[in-house]
Design a protein around this motif. Structure first.
Motif, PDB file in Angstrom:
ATOM      1  N   GLN A  31      -1.215   2.089  -2.476  1.00 39.75           N
ATOM      2  CA  GLN A  31      -1.954   2.174  -3.736  1.00 39.75           C
ATOM      3  C   GLN A  31      -1.205   2.999  -4.774  1.00 39.75           C
ATOM      4  OE1 GLN A  31      -4.634   0.369  -4.642  1.00 39.75           O
ATOM      5  NE2 GLN A  31      -4.158  -0.605  -2.702  1.00 39.75           N
ATOM      6  N   ILE A  32      -0.555   4.073  -4.353  1.00 41.36           N
ATOM      7  CA  ILE A  32       0.253   4.857  -5.291  1.00 41.36           C
ATOM      8  C   ILE A  32       1.426   4.024  -5.789  1.00 41.36           C
ATOM      9  CG2 ILE A  32       1.791   6.860  -5.508  1.00 41.36           C
ATOM     10  CD1 ILE A  32      -0.141   8.362  -3.696  1.00 41.36           C
ATOM     11  N   SER A  33       2.063   3.250  -4.892  1.00 41.47           N
ATOM     12  CA  SER A  33       3.176   2.388  -5.287  1.00 41.47           C
ATOM     13  C   SER A  33       2.717   1.307  -6.256  1.00 41.47           C
ATOM     14  CB  SER A  33       3.802   1.734  -4.052  1.00 41.47           C
ATOM     15  OG  SER A  33       4.339   2.709  -3.200  1.00 41.47           O
ATOM     16  N   ALA A  34       1.553   0.712  -5.997  1.00 38.53           N
ATOM     17  CA  ALA A  34       1.033  -0.336  -6.872  1.00 38.53           C
ATOM     18  C   ALA A  34       0.714   0.225  -8.254  1.00 38.53           C
ATOM     19  CB  ALA A  34      -0.209  -0.976  -6.248  1.00 38.53           C
ATOM     20  N   ALA A  35       0.129   1.406  -8.309  1.00 33.64           N
ATOM     21  CA  ALA A  35      -0.176   2.031  -9.602  1.00 33.64           C
ATOM     22  C   ALA A  35       1.111   2.331 -10.363  1.00 33.64           C
ATOM     23  CB  ALA A  35      -0.990   3.308  -9.397  1.00 33.64           C
ATOM     24  N   ALA A  36       2.130   2.812  -9.666  1.00 37.95           N
ATOM     25  CA  ALA A  36       3.415   3.089 -10.310  1.00 37.95           C
ATOM     26  C   ALA A  36       4.043   1.814 -10.838  1.00 37.95           C
ATOM     27  CB  ALA A  36       4.358   3.786  -9.325  1.00 37.95           C
ATOM     28  N   ALA A  37       3.933   0.724 -10.086  1.00 38.93           N
ATOM     29  CA  ALA A  37       4.485  -0.556 -10.530  1.00 38.93           C
ATOM     30  C   ALA A  37       3.794  -1.052 -11.796  1.00 38.93           C
ATOM     31  CB  ALA A  37       4.360  -1.597  -9.416  1.00 38.93           C
ATOM     32  N   ARG A  38       2.505  -0.708 -11.951  1.00 42.37           N
ATOM     33  CA  ARG A  38       1.762  -1.080 -13.158  1.00 42.37           C
ATOM     34  C   ARG A  38       2.003  -0.096 -14.303  1.00 42.37           C
ATOM     35  NH1 ARG A  38      -2.390  -1.623  -9.186  1.00 42.37           N
ATOM     36  NH2 ARG A  38      -3.281   0.355  -9.905  1.00 42.37           N
ATOM     37  N   GLY A  39       2.745   0.976 -14.031  1.00 42.58           N
ATOM     38  CA  GLY A  39       3.030   1.976 -15.055  1.00 42.58           C
ATOM     39  C   GLY A  39       1.940   3.017 -15.198  1.00 42.58           C
ATOM     40  N   GLU A  40       1.056   3.120 -14.208  1.00 40.59           N
ATOM     41  CA  GLU A  40      -0.055   4.066 -14.268  1.00 40.59           C
ATOM     42  C   GLU A  40       0.278   5.341 -13.504  1.00 40.59           C
ATOM     43  OE1 GLU A  40      -3.361   2.058 -12.514  1.00 40.59           O
ATOM     44  OE2 GLU A  40      -3.402   0.486 -14.028  1.00 40.59           O
ATOM     45  N   ASP A  41      -0.240   6.458 -13.988  1.00 42.92           N
ATOM     46  CA  ASP A  41      -0.118   7.723 -13.273  1.00 42.92           C
ATOM     47  C   ASP A  41      -1.196   7.786 -12.196  1.00 42.92           C
ATOM     48  OD1 ASP A  41       1.815   8.323 -15.111  1.00 42.92           O
ATOM     49  OD2 ASP A  41       0.648   9.844 -16.165  1.00 42.92           O
ATOM     50  N   THR A  42      -0.929   8.519 -11.123  1.00 48.75           N
ATOM     51  CA  THR A  42      -1.920   8.772 -10.086  1.00 48.75           C
ATOM     52  C   THR A  42      -2.091  10.279  -9.991  1.00 48.75           C
ATOM     53  OG1 THR A  42      -1.257   6.806  -8.847  1.00 48.75           O
ATOM     54  CG2 THR A  42      -2.509   8.471  -7.657  1.00 48.75           C
ATOM     55  N   THR A  43      -3.315  10.752 -10.258  1.00 47.30           N
ATOM     56  CA  THR A  43      -3.592  12.182 -10.240  1.00 47.30           C
ATOM     57  C   THR A  43      -4.548  12.505  -9.107  1.00 47.30           C
ATOM     58  OG1 THR A  43      -3.310  12.305 -12.629  1.00 47.30           O
ATOM     59  CG2 THR A  43      -4.494  14.114 -11.586  1.00 47.30           C
ATOM     60  N   LEU A  44      -4.149  13.441  -8.270  1.00 51.61           N
ATOM     61  CA  LEU A  44      -4.994  13.956  -7.204  1.00 51.61           C
ATOM     62  C   LEU A  44      -5.276  15.408  -7.574  1.00 51.61           C
ATOM     63  CD1 LEU A  44      -2.936  12.487  -4.247  1.00 51.61           C
ATOM     64  CD2 LEU A  44      -5.032  11.564  -5.216  1.00 51.61           C
ATOM     65  N   ILE A  45      -6.489  15.676  -8.056  1.00 45.81           N
ATOM     66  CA  ILE A  45      -6.844  16.999  -8.567  1.00 45.81           C
ATOM     67  C   ILE A  45      -6.513  18.069  -7.529  1.00 45.81           C
ATOM     68  CG2 ILE A  45      -8.716  18.447  -9.464  1.00 45.81           C
ATOM     69  CD1 ILE A  45      -7.997  16.083 -11.278  1.00 45.81           C
ATOM     70  N   GLY A  46      -5.786  19.072  -7.963  1.00 45.29           N
ATOM     71  CA  GLY A  46      -5.412  20.172  -7.094  1.00 45.29           C
ATOM     72  C   GLY A  46      -4.114  19.936  -6.345  1.00 45.29           C
ATOM     73  N   PHE A  47      -3.790  18.668  -6.063  1.00 47.73           N
ATOM     74  CA  PHE A  47      -2.571  18.360  -5.312  1.00 47.73           C
ATOM     75  C   PHE A  47      -1.407  18.096  -6.252  1.00 47.73           C
ATOM     76  CE2 PHE A  47       0.294  15.462  -3.028  1.00 47.73           C
ATOM     77  CZ  PHE A  47       0.634  16.285  -1.967  1.00 47.73           C
ATOM     78  N   GLY A  48      -1.597  17.135  -7.171  1.00 45.97           N
ATOM     79  CA  GLY A  48      -0.528  16.844  -8.107  1.00 45.97           C
ATOM     80  C   GLY A  48      -0.667  15.478  -8.741  1.00 45.97           C
ATOM     81  N   THR A  49       0.341  15.131  -9.545  1.00 39.77           N
ATOM     82  CA  THR A  49       0.344  13.870 -10.281  1.00 39.77           C
ATOM     83  C   THR A  49       1.664  13.140 -10.057  1.00 39.77           C
ATOM     84  OG1 THR A  49      -1.071  14.816 -11.989  1.00 39.77           O
ATOM     85  CG2 THR A  49       0.163  12.840 -12.582  1.00 39.77           C
TER      86      THR A  49
END
Length: 90
Positions: A31-49
């Protein structure tokens, strides 16, 4: 830590099987790879972006010959640690 070790740790902490934990980790990374392929950021509050970073075209050198080469523009994935992760490693 590699994926099998991470899966074992998740399985021990949650009470699920190692195979199921491995499937969850695979789904997470997919899911993180798919979001990156779409050009979207993935933010996990407290962990990172995880975000997409652009690199401009630039000149470089071939280390064997010293010849100047043109390195084309590209995109890469960056990671910025969140506050909780930063605090955990201090």
């Amino acid at each position: 830590m590699r994926k099998p070790e991470l899966a074992a740790a998740v399985a021990d902490q949650t009470g699920i099987t190692r195979d199921k934990a491995s499937e969850v980790i695979t789904a997470f990374t997919d899911q993180i790879s798919a979001a990156a392929a779409r050009g979207e950021d993935t933010t996990l509050i407290g962990f990172g972006t995880f975000n997409i970073r652009s690199r401009d075209a630039r000149d470089g050198r071939n280390p064997q010959t010293g010849a100047t080469i043109r390195i084309p523009a590209s995109k890469t994935v960056g990671f910025k640690a969140g506050k909780a992760l930063k605090d955990a490693i201090r």
